[in-house]
Design an enzyme around this catalytic site. Structure first.
Site, PDB file in Angstrom:
ATOM      1  N   TRP A  32       1.049  -1.260  -0.039  1.00  0.00           N
ATOM      2  CA  TRP A  32       0.109  -0.022   0.117  1.00  0.00           C
ATOM      3  C   TRP A  32       0.821   1.278  -0.162  1.00  0.00           C
ATOM      4  CZ3 TRP A  32      -4.515  -1.200  -1.610  1.00  0.00           C
ATOM      5  CH2 TRP A  32      -4.859  -2.587  -1.388  1.00  0.00           C
ATOM      6  N   ASP A  70      -0.256   6.974   6.665  1.00  0.00           N
ATOM      7  CA  ASP A  70      -1.531   6.085   6.297  1.00  0.00           C
ATOM      8  C   ASP A  70      -1.508   5.059   7.577  1.00  0.00           C
ATOM      9  OD1 ASP A  70      -3.302   3.888   5.478  1.00  0.00           O
ATOM     10  OD2 ASP A  70      -2.307   3.835   3.688  1.00  0.00           O
ATOM     11  N   LYS A  78     -10.568  -1.806   9.106  1.00  0.00           N
ATOM     12  CA  LYS A  78      -9.931  -2.767   9.785  1.00  0.00           C
ATOM     13  C   LYS A  78     -10.538  -2.649  11.406  1.00  0.00           C
ATOM     14  CE  LYS A  78      -7.200  -2.891   6.288  1.00  0.00           C
ATOM     15  NZ  LYS A  78      -7.560  -4.028   5.229  1.00  0.00           N
TER      16      LYS A  78
HETATM   17  N1  PMP Z   1      -3.650   1.411   3.122  1.00  0.00           N
HETATM   18  C1  PMP Z   1      -3.468   0.325   3.691  1.00  0.00           C
HETATM   19  C2  PMP Z   1      -2.271   0.381   4.784  1.00  0.00           C
HETATM   20  C3  PMP Z   1      -4.590  -0.625   3.567  1.00  0.00           C
HETATM   21  O1  PMP Z   1      -4.351  -1.887   4.453  1.00  0.00           O
HETATM   22  C4  PMP Z   1      -5.558  -0.466   2.637  1.00  0.00           C
HETATM   23  C5  PMP Z   1      -6.300  -1.826   2.436  1.00  0.00           C
HETATM   24  N2  PMP Z   1      -6.125  -2.904   3.031  1.00  0.00           N
HETATM   25  C6  PMP Z   1      -5.573   0.475   1.972  1.00  0.00           C
HETATM   26  C7  PMP Z   1      -4.712   1.513   2.023  1.00  0.00           C
HETATM   27  C8  PMP Z   1      -6.593   0.623   0.713  1.00  0.00           C
HETATM   28  O2  PMP Z   1      -7.807   0.769   1.352  1.00  0.00           O
HETATM   29  P1  PMP Z   1      -9.153   0.735   0.373  1.00  0.00           P
HETATM   30  O3  PMP Z   1      -9.259  -0.832   0.039  1.00  0.00           O
HETATM   31  O4  PMP Z   1     -10.429   1.105   1.468  1.00  0.00           O
HETATM   32  O5  PMP Z   1      -9.070   1.818  -0.550  1.00  0.00           O
END
Ligand code: PMP
Length: 319
Positions: free
Chosen positions: A69, A136, A160
């Site tokens: 991510w 993030d 989460k």
């Molecule tokens: N950042 C992190 C650290 C994540 O774990 C995730 C999804 N698992 C995201 C961003 C992306 O989130 P979304 O699927 O809600 O766009």
């Protein structure tokens, strides 16, 4: 009228919004110098909005590339300006955290992913930096005590530890809001969302309400108790992996290991198949690792209990 029918500008929803924002500030130990926003589009929308708002033409943004991510965040930033990876552990398939970089002080911001959901690493101590820090926190927000005041912006996809997918919590220090680009379409502008108090368009009333329930639950348990439990859960599982000849932890460096996502592998393909079958038989689901890593991943988010981890360890010990 049911919650799903509530108008997003009505008194009832405004009360839900206000209580949720006050609880976020209380749990983060921050005050009115921060703006709390609930925005749609999950975590990835923030990968776009951050560079759109803060990466102006003449500046460069720094990114720490510590996992899937984190990497995706910088790829999105390339669309909007100069984004530079200052540290990366991609070469070793993110099996550890990269060295924290030395950096120039005139960066527009430094972006870090506090917990790497897929690879199972976590920054337990983020070094001090003079550059505005943007984090993030999608997969570890409210999982342990954190000095949130060190961050200029922090955000989390809520699914989460904080609610139902599709929504993001975004917390911005107000001085950053003044730096936010004003020439953006309103839906992309933090300043406009702040001005309209998270109801620039029809808000996700149900999603914000679910997150409010989560915030009340976190507040009632207390972050200290949650942290203690998360540490107990992770210690139980990592100890079981480290002492079982059939399994190995993916992250060898103990200081880099995530309390939220415990990634491990079977030492032979036979053990892998047998363990998956035994998990299924015991109603343990979702332990298969992400397709880019393989092996197993046990996600120990706040809602997972110590007893549930004990059950998983019990199954491992029967192998
Ligand atoms: N950042 C992190 C650290 C994540 O774990 C995730 C999804 N698992 C995201 C961003 C992306 O989130 P979304 O699927 O809600 O766009």
């Amino acid at each position: 009228m049911s919650l799903l029918e509530l108008p997003h500008r009505g008194k009832e929803f405004i009360e839900i919004l206000e209580e949720s924002k006050a609880l976020v500030k209380k749990l983060c130990g921050i005050g009115d110098e921060y703006e709390v926003l609930w925005l749609q589009g999950g975590g990835k929308m923030q990968f776009c909005m951050i560079p759109m708002n803060f990466l102006t033409d003449a500046r460069t943004a720094g990114y720490i590339d510590s996992g899937h991510w984190a990497h995706e965040a910088v790829e999105y930033a390339h669309y909007y300006g100069n984004a530079r990876i200052l540290a990366s552990s991609k070469e070793s398939n993110y099996s550890h955290l990269p060295e924290w970089p030395n950096m120039q002080t005139d960066l527009a911001y430094l972006h870090v992913t506090t917990n790497n959901t897929i690879y199972g690493t976590q920054w337990h101590n983020i070094p001090k930096t003079e550059v505005p820090l943007i984090a993030d926190m999608s997969s570890d927000i409210f999982s342990a005590k954190t000095d949130y005041s060190r961050f200029s912006v922090f955000y989390a996809a809520v699914q989460k530890n904080l609610g139902a997918a599709g929504l993001a919590l975004v917390v911005i220090r107000k001085d950053m809001l003044h730096k936010s680009q004003v020439v953006l379409p309103a839906m992309m502008s933090y300043a406009m969302h702040a001005r309209e108090k998270s109801v620039l368009n029809t808000a996700n009333v149900f999603g914000v309400y679910v997150s409010l329930l989560m915030l009340r639950w976190i507040d009632a348990r207390g972050i200290d108790a949650i942290e203690k439990e998360n540490k107990r859960k992770a210690a139980l599982l990592y100890d079981a992996i480290d002492s079982n000849g059939n399994f190995s932890a993916n992250i060898k460096e103990k200081a880099h290991r995530s309390l939220m996502n415990v990634c491990f592998s079977a030492n032979t393909p036979e053990v892998e198949q047998a363990f998956l079958a035994l998990c299924e038989k015991n109603n343990i689901t979702g332990v298969k690792g992400h397709r880019s890593v393989g092996g197993f991943r046990a996600s120990l988010y706040n809602a997972v209990t110590f007893e549930q981890v004990e059950e998983l360890v019990g199954v491992m010990n029967r192998m």
